[in-house]
Design a protein around this motif. Structure first.
Motif, PDB file in Angstrom:
ATOM      1  N   ILE A  67       0.852  -1.189   0.000  1.00  0.00           N
ATOM      2  CA  ILE A  67       0.000   0.000   0.000  1.00  0.00           C
ATOM      3  C   ILE A  67       0.888   1.240   0.000  1.00  0.00           C
ATOM      4  O   ILE A  67       2.029   1.205   0.481  1.00  0.00           O
ATOM      5  CB  ILE A  67      -0.932   0.046   1.230  1.00  0.00           C
ATOM      6  N   ILE A  85      -0.935  -7.326  -3.934  1.00  0.00           N
ATOM      7  CA  ILE A  85      -1.744  -6.129  -3.794  1.00  0.00           C
ATOM      8  C   ILE A  85      -3.208  -6.520  -3.963  1.00  0.00           C
ATOM      9  O   ILE A  85      -3.543  -7.302  -4.858  1.00  0.00           O
ATOM     10  CB  ILE A  85      -1.339  -5.049  -4.826  1.00  0.00           C
ATOM     11  N   THR A 121      -4.408   4.643  -5.488  1.00  0.00           N
ATOM     12  CA  THR A 121      -4.248   3.422  -4.683  1.00  0.00           C
ATOM     13  C   THR A 121      -3.376   2.400  -5.407  1.00  0.00           C
ATOM     14  O   THR A 121      -2.231   2.155  -5.025  1.00  0.00           O
ATOM     15  CB  THR A 121      -5.620   2.812  -4.342  1.00  0.00           C
ATOM     16  N   ALA A 125       1.097   2.302  -5.843  1.00  0.00           N
ATOM     17  CA  ALA A 125       1.773   1.179  -5.183  1.00  0.00           C
ATOM     18  C   ALA A 125       2.509   0.308  -6.193  1.00  0.00           C
ATOM     19  O   ALA A 125       3.655  -0.100  -5.973  1.00  0.00           O
ATOM     20  CB  ALA A 125       0.766   0.355  -4.390  1.00  0.00           C
TER      21      ALA A 125
END
Length: 455
Positions: A67, A85, A121, A125
């Motif tokens: 994250i 993820i 998001t 990452a």
């Protein structure tokens, strides 16, 4: 040899259906009746439209649940080679356009994607992991029940019709509209995250849902016999595989399991081994594909870091549980010819959500957690059938029910402070490992690290 050529796309129920997703049978006629003359079989070869270089693992250290956060440099400091993820597709996909959405057309239908969500998001990452550090990342594909979706109408299409609860749902693969919607989501993700220019970050592997032996909680499709449940699960895996392999010829899909093997972890769950055996049977019957295991080899008691004493982790293929204590069982499974892809290629095994906890922040509990990882690492690094561990969790998280993090809670009180296990994780795989790990031998009660057993 009989050769038949067919159009790849066909109009069905208002959808331009891609026969890449189909399986095929030979049919014979007797007295005017069509009878099956073979098992169903999927396409054996899928031609990729581009070539992506594989991201090879440089070591067995990984991070679960990557994250965006202020400690992103941990990925370098810990020499992380792999990661996972979470990608809950129902958080960012809509049936009708909203502000900031981008269009994605699939099967002649248009869907809408919240690109702001992705950029803030998933993209950030993945770029930090793959573009900046060449880490191999697996996406965990998740679907919320309709009531919790960003677009409940889309959620109603994707939710399995027999869903009766659970944190996540199995996708609905019973009708053309639902299949097209689910395939569209997978196609969008593959196009965005399997690019030669790596503009948004790279996904190399695809973990299909979460702990499916606990389908009641994690991939709910109601109460079903294990054969019926697994039949739907295989379809979900195949759909992802056949779509993604168009964009990345090296992509693998993983089946996700808890630490159970022949004993159920919770009432109403299946066992891992019965689903794994069914996956193997489907592969032999319907054509093999490159799937692996995303195994969660937690200690038998998730709150107890002393995994070396797990009572029901036995050196037997019939063991109730597979934990860090008896990873030799998983290793033996992986190296057996009958379990290999097409009989020759070892299936990848990632310990994709695994770790040991500190019951508290007392020095004793923190040292036990550090020792638990040292013990686990010595097993993982020595077993050729195990490709790596993706440590869960990066930070302590109240939802885990125990403190599994390499760092403490990421809040105002603890600010993500590194725990002793963080430094053990850093030393693992370096020339400082042996000297640093010596301190844990007395706590574990062993004279040396000759802990790999044959059976």
């Amino acid at each position: 040899m009989l050769t038949i050529e067919l159009d790849r796309f066909v109009e069905r129920e208002g959808i331009s259906y891609d026969r890449l997703l189909s399986k095929w049978v030979i049919v014979k006629q007797e007295n005017g009746v069509d009878l099956l003359a073979s098992h169903a079989r999927y396409a054996d070869e899928i031609q990729a439209i581009q070539f992506l270089e594989p991201i090879k693992l440089t070591n067995k250290k990984g991070m679960g649940g990557i994250i965006p956060n202020q400690y992103i440099t941990d990925l370098s400091l810990l020499n992380i080679s792999s990661g996972t993820i979470n990608i809950p597709i129902t958080h960012f996909m809509h049936l009708t356009a909203r502000s900031g959405d981008i269009e994605h057309m699939y099967g002649g239908k248009t869907y809408y994607i919240d690109e702001g969500y992705l950029r803030n998001t998933i993209d950030i990452a993945l770029l930090a992991a793959t573009k900046e550090r060449n880490i191999s990342v697996a996406a965990i594909i998740l679907l919320d029940p309709a009531a919790r979706c960003a677009d409940p109408d889309l959620g109603a299409i994707l939710q399995h019709p027999d869903n009766n609860g659970g944190t996540y749902t199995m996708p609905d693969l019973t009708n053309a509209e639902s299949v097209n919607c689910y395939a569209a989501a997978l196609d969008f993700l593959a196009k965005r995250y399997c690019r030669i220019d790596n503009s948004y970050g790279r996904i190399s592997h695809w973990i299909m849902h979460n702990e499916v032996d606990g389908g009641r909680d994690w991939a709910n499709m109601g109460v079903k016999p294990v054969t019926v449940f697994t039949d739907t699960y295989v379809k979900s895996m195949r759909m992802c595989y056949n779509i993604v392999r168009q964009y990345d010829v090296h992509a693998e899909v993983f089946a996700s399991f808890s630490h159970s093997w022949t004993e159920v972890s919770n009432p109403g769950w299946y066992t891992c081994k019965e689903i794994v055996d069914l996956l193997s049977a489907y592969s032999k019957t319907e054509g093999d594909f490159q799937w692996g295991l995303a195994y969660h080899s937690y200690a038998q008691d998730l709150t107890n870091p002393c995994t070396w004493i797990d009572p029901n982790a036995q050196l037997s293929m019939a063991t109730p549980f597979i934990t860090f204590k008896n990873l030799e069982v998983l290793n033996k499974w992986a190296l057996s010819k009958e379990n290999k892809y097409k009989g020759t290629v070892k299936r990848s095994i990632w310990l994709s959500e695994a770790g040991v906890s500190s019951r508290s922040y007392s020095n004793e509990d923190l040292q036990k957690q550090a020792a638990g990882f040292a013990y686990a690492w010595k097993k993982i690094n020595a077993l050729e059938g195990i490709d790596g561990i993706q440590w869960h969790n990066w930070f302590d998280h109240s939802g885990d029910g125990t403190c599994l993090g390499l760092r403490k809670y990421l809040d105002e009180s603890y600010k993500g402070e590194a725990k002793p296990v963080w430094e053990v994780y850093q030393k693992a795989g370096t020339n400082e490992e042996d000297e640093y790990f010596k301190q844990f031998l007395p706590l574990i009660g062993i004279p040396d690290w000759n802990i790999i057993e044959n059976f």
